[in-house]
Design an enzyme around this catalytic site. Structure first.
Site, short mmCIF file in Angstrom:
data_model
loop_
_atom_site.label_atom_id
_atom_site.label_comp_id
_atom_site.label_asym_id
_atom_site.label_seq_id
_atom_site.Cartn_x
_atom_site.Cartn_y
_atom_site.Cartn_z
N TYR A 172 -15.05 16.46 -17.32
CA TYR A 172 -15.35 15.02 -17.30
C TYR A 172 -16.48 14.75 -16.29
O TYR A 172 -16.46 15.27 -15.17
CB TYR A 172 -14.10 14.24 -16.93
CG TYR A 172 -14.32 12.75 -16.88
CD1 TYR A 172 -14.48 12.01 -18.05
CD2 TYR A 172 -14.40 12.07 -15.68
CE1 TYR A 172 -14.71 10.65 -18.02
CE2 TYR A 172 -14.63 10.70 -15.63
CZ TYR A 172 -14.79 10.00 -16.81
OH TYR A 172 -15.02 8.65 -16.76
N ARG A 229 0.84 -1.21 0.00
CA ARG A 229 0.00 0.00 0.00
C ARG A 229 0.87 1.25 0.00
O ARG A 229 0.44 2.31 -0.43
CB ARG A 229 -0.99 0.00 1.19
CG ARG A 229 -1.88 1.24 1.24
CD ARG A 229 -3.19 1.01 2.01
NE ARG A 229 -2.99 0.37 3.28
CZ ARG A 229 -2.47 0.96 4.37
NH1 ARG A 229 -2.08 2.22 4.31
NH2 ARG A 229 -2.34 0.29 5.49
N ASP A 288 -6.05 18.21 -16.00
CA ASP A 288 -6.39 16.85 -16.42
C ASP A 288 -5.93 16.75 -17.88
O ASP A 288 -6.55 17.32 -18.78
CB ASP A 288 -7.89 16.60 -16.28
CG ASP A 288 -8.30 15.18 -16.70
OD1 ASP A 288 -7.55 14.55 -17.48
OD2 ASP A 288 -9.36 14.72 -16.26
N LYS A 309 -6.77 5.58 -20.49
CA LYS A 309 -6.90 6.04 -21.87
C LYS A 309 -5.59 5.82 -22.63
O LYS A 309 -5.20 4.69 -22.79
CB LYS A 309 -7.38 7.50 -21.87
CG LYS A 309 -8.54 7.77 -20.88
CD LYS A 309 -9.84 7.04 -21.24
CE LYS A 309 -10.87 7.01 -20.11
NZ LYS A 309 -11.26 8.30 -19.56
C1 LIG Z 1 -11.80 8.71 -18.28
C2 LIG Z 1 -11.47 10.06 -17.77
C3 LIG Z 1 -11.37 10.30 -16.40
C4 LIG Z 1 -11.64 9.24 -15.34
O1 LIG Z 1 -10.70 8.23 -15.40
P1 LIG Z 1 -10.99 6.71 -14.92
O2 LIG Z 1 -9.71 6.02 -15.24
O3 LIG Z 1 -12.16 6.21 -15.69
O4 LIG Z 1 -11.27 6.76 -13.47
C5 LIG Z 1 -11.04 11.57 -16.00
N1 LIG Z 1 -10.83 12.57 -16.89
C6 LIG Z 1 -10.94 12.38 -18.22
C7 LIG Z 1 -10.70 13.51 -19.14
C8 LIG Z 1 -11.26 11.12 -18.70
O5 LIG Z 1 -11.39 10.94 -20.01
#
Ligand SMILES: *Cc1c(COP(=O)(O)O)cnc(C)c1O
Length: 427
Positions: free
Chosen positions: A122, A69, A205, A230
């Protein structure tokens, strides 16, 4: 002699790992272990002193392995490799992008604070801000594409909480419209509202563009966040997230991660290490395909409008300049409007064969979805229209297939729009 500086893609196969640690194995094994054996009690004591901040870490001292952890070789090596792309001092990986985002927000915001964020945002992040942060007395205000510095300052001042601005959080390009936000302007906003007691954080982000095509730390951001699900993962087979920044900030993020317990597991770490080896060639091919697809879509009679950074021209003025300043590629995310409304967009989606009808993005396979009813379903209807998330809008994440096959598939699906009953078919 000057040391040669290797490019990140040359280091993704080996950086931070030594085969002699694992019987000469060329690849880092999966350290599927919860705990680590100390050589001596004195060593265990020393590791805990550093881990719990009971004393300063020695200059050459590395934090020893204690418990998965806190740290694990698959995570540490992955974190070290991820820092190379963004030029960050340190990185923390998480079991999801949402974990990375929510942990960073919890660490750097406190009751009474104001969060300034870009919109559209998001869906998961938006929900967390509206329904969770609000319970902790953290309020939020949203700014939209095209607003200039003075307009955003005025917006913040109107809340009466300018002195409590804790964080400026943006997504650029915005999902799903590809609208851009200026990271250096966010840094100026944070500095404008800074007080001797506190400096608001700038968090980006960077899921849509990174880690290859946009490096927010170089434009003044303090934190870079990713859904590693992604592009970083890139194969639609793992959920993960990452947060990057200076050592000082990351120490705080990692400390909270230890106590929330939302670090990624060794298996996730190993999968992402494998993905990183092909990150650049995947993303380059995806962007190359996207350019071809966007140009083709733009000239199609059944397409009303294509939103793709690669179609910006000097005539777009400030937006074009910002794109050139902030991004090194137009990326591989295209949104476009099918002539008509929801029925026409659905007919198109229902007739795709090679391109799959699914949310998510950045993967090797191309994915299409309908933002108004899917990823952005939870958004206020008026807000959707204001931001251009119209009923005929489709979002396409372009994969690594042959561009001709993608264009063929999009073309045959568009032909069926407004003609026959949609029929589901699978390849
Ligand atoms: C998919 C996504 C998230 C969330 O990510 P997870 O891996 O699904 O928790 C946050 N911001 C953006 C821009 C995303 O495309």
């Amino acid at each position: 002699m000057k040391m040669h500086k290797f490019q990140p893609e040359s280091l993704m196969m080996s950086y931070g790992y030594r085969p002699e640690w694992s019987e000469g194995a060329i690849k880092c094994p999966i350290f599927q272990t919860s705990t680590f054996v100390f050589k001596t009690a004195e060593e265990g004591k020393a590791f805990f002193e550093v881990a719990y901040g009971l004393r300063e870490q020695g200059e050459k001292e590395k934090l020893g392995l204690i418990y998965s952890r806190l740290n694990n070789p698959d995570l540490e090596i992955l974190e070290n490799r991820l820092t190379l792309w963004d030029g960050a001092e340190d990185c923390a990986v998480f079991e999801s992008g949402m974990s990375a985002i929510t942990t960073a927000m919890f660490e750097f915001l406190k009751p009474g604070d104001l969060l300034l964020h870009s919109g559209p945002i998001y869906g998961g992040t938006g929900h967390f801000i509206t329904h969770v942060l609000s319970k902790f007395g953290i309020s939020a205000v949203e700014f939209t594409p095209g607003m200039n510095f003075e307009e955003v300052v005025e917006l913040v001042e109107k809340t009466g909480k300018g002195a409590n601005l804790g964080m400026v959080f943006i997504e650029s390009p915005a999902n799903p419209t590809n609208a851009l936000f200026d990271i250096s302007m966010c840094k100026r906003l944070a500095d404008h509202f800074a007080t001797p007691e506190h400096q608001p954080m700038v968090a980006v982000d960077n899921t849509y563009m990174g880690p290859l095509w946009q490096h927010p730390l170089k434009h003044g951001a303090d934190l870079v966040l990713y859904s590693a699900t992604k592009y970083i993962g890139g194969h639609s087979d793992v959920i993960a997230g990452a947060c990057l920044g200076s050592s000082v900030l990351m120490q705080r993020v990692k400390a909270l991660r230890t106590f929330l317990g939302n670090m990624a597991g060794p298996w996730t770490g190993w999968l992402l290490l494998r993905s990183l080896e092909t990150l650049k060639i995947r993303m380059q091919k995806q962007a190359k395909n996207a350019q071809k697809v966007a140009l083709w879509l733009q000239s199609h009679p059944k397409i009303e409008r294509v939103l793709y950074l690669g179609l910006l021209t000097p005539e777009d003025g400030d937006e074009f300049l910002l794109y050139k300043k902030q991004c090194s590629s137009p990326g591989a995310m295209i949104s476009f409007e099918v002539r008509g409304g929801e029925a026409e967009a659905f007919a198109f989606l229902n007739n795709l064969h090679l391109v799959k009808l699914a949310v998510s993005l950045g993967s090797t396979e191309s994915l299409a979805q309908h933002p108004a009813s899917m990823t952005h379903a939870g958004m206020d209807p008026e807000e959707k229209l204001k931001l251009g998330i119209n009923p005929n809008l489709v979002r396409l994440s372009v994969g690594v297939e042959h561009a001709k096959d993608l264009i063929y598939d999009l073309g045959q699906a568009l032909e069926k729009v407004g003609s026959t009953n949609p029929e589901r078919a699978f390849l």
